[in-house]
Design a protein around this motif. Sequence first.
Motif, PDB file in Angstrom:
ATOM      1  N   GLU A  28       0.858  -1.190   0.000  1.00 41.36           N
ATOM      2  CA  GLU A  28       0.000   0.000   0.000  1.00 41.36           C
ATOM      3  C   GLU A  28       0.893   1.240   0.000  1.00 41.36           C
ATOM      4  O   GLU A  28       1.925   1.274   0.673  1.00 41.36           O
ATOM      5  CB  GLU A  28      -0.923   0.037   1.226  1.00 41.36           C
ATOM      6  N   ARG A  46      -3.661   0.318  -3.018  1.00 42.64           N
ATOM      7  CA  ARG A  46      -3.162  -0.981  -2.586  1.00 42.64           C
ATOM      8  C   ARG A  46      -2.576  -1.685  -3.799  1.00 42.64           C
ATOM      9  O   ARG A  46      -3.060  -1.513  -4.917  1.00 42.64           O
ATOM     10  CB  ARG A  46      -4.267  -1.804  -1.942  1.00 42.64           C
ATOM     11  N   VAL A  68      -5.180  -7.943  -1.373  1.00 43.97           N
ATOM     12  CA  VAL A  68      -4.462  -7.326  -2.500  1.00 43.97           C
ATOM     13  C   VAL A  68      -4.329  -8.227  -3.720  1.00 43.97           C
ATOM     14  O   VAL A  68      -3.694  -7.841  -4.701  1.00 43.97           O
ATOM     15  CB  VAL A  68      -3.051  -6.861  -2.057  1.00 43.97           C
TER      16      VAL A  68
END
Length: 257
Positions: A28, A46, A68
């Motif tokens: 991130e 992200r 993610v």
Amino acid sequence: MKLNLRNPIVFFDIESTGLSVSHDRIVEICAVKVLLNGDREIKTRRINPTIPISEEAQKIHGISNEDVKDCPTFKQIAKSLAEWMKGCDFAGYNSFKFDLPLLAEEFLRAGVDFDFRKRKMIDVQNIFHKMEQRTLVAAYKFYCHKDLENAHSAEADTVATLEVLEAQLDRYKDDLKNDVGFLAEFSMRSRFADYAGRIVYDDKDVPVFNFGKHKGKAVTDVLKAEPSYYSWMMEGDFTLDTKKVLTDIYLSMRNDR
């Protein structure tokens, strides 16, 4: 006190898969760009790191591999991010030791030429440590008189860092200049030749090793006396940026012969 800017400045913070600059990846990133008129642009993304996030890192920032898995990779956003940051100076909290080296490493992996050495860089933590000796949470409480909620989220930490620097300028107006060049110089503990701090400049602007058995010795002197040291570092667990800086010094030696 609002920042007195000559260039836009980007405050940034990253969360990662772990603590190794050479092996770990960004999961991130938040960046707050402060424009010359004081307006702010905030980008928070992200990123799919393409490698597993360590359990230790997940406990700190709360971002899981599942969170993610469908996000873009850094390589996919690298060019647009570099373009957005073009012409800006930079600031962060404890950024010299980790955030800046890791971000630079990600750009190198993505094949994007973005040289932070051409820009001013402020480390707000170093200003804080020279003045008060605390953490970001304590700094935010001390300078801004507020509790830092959502600590260790990239956006909360980034915005807090900006507010802390503005408050530092108010508190230390007799000691600090509202000038990015001054603040960059003041917040720098050592003059690094590479982002990871393996090679630094001495007081005569000579690159010297900052680790291991040759710590404090001029890089050129070591490479002349022990040529195999270059190969050892190139094959070792050092960042791409460190190897690039070492190679530049090595090639300059050969060209001077």
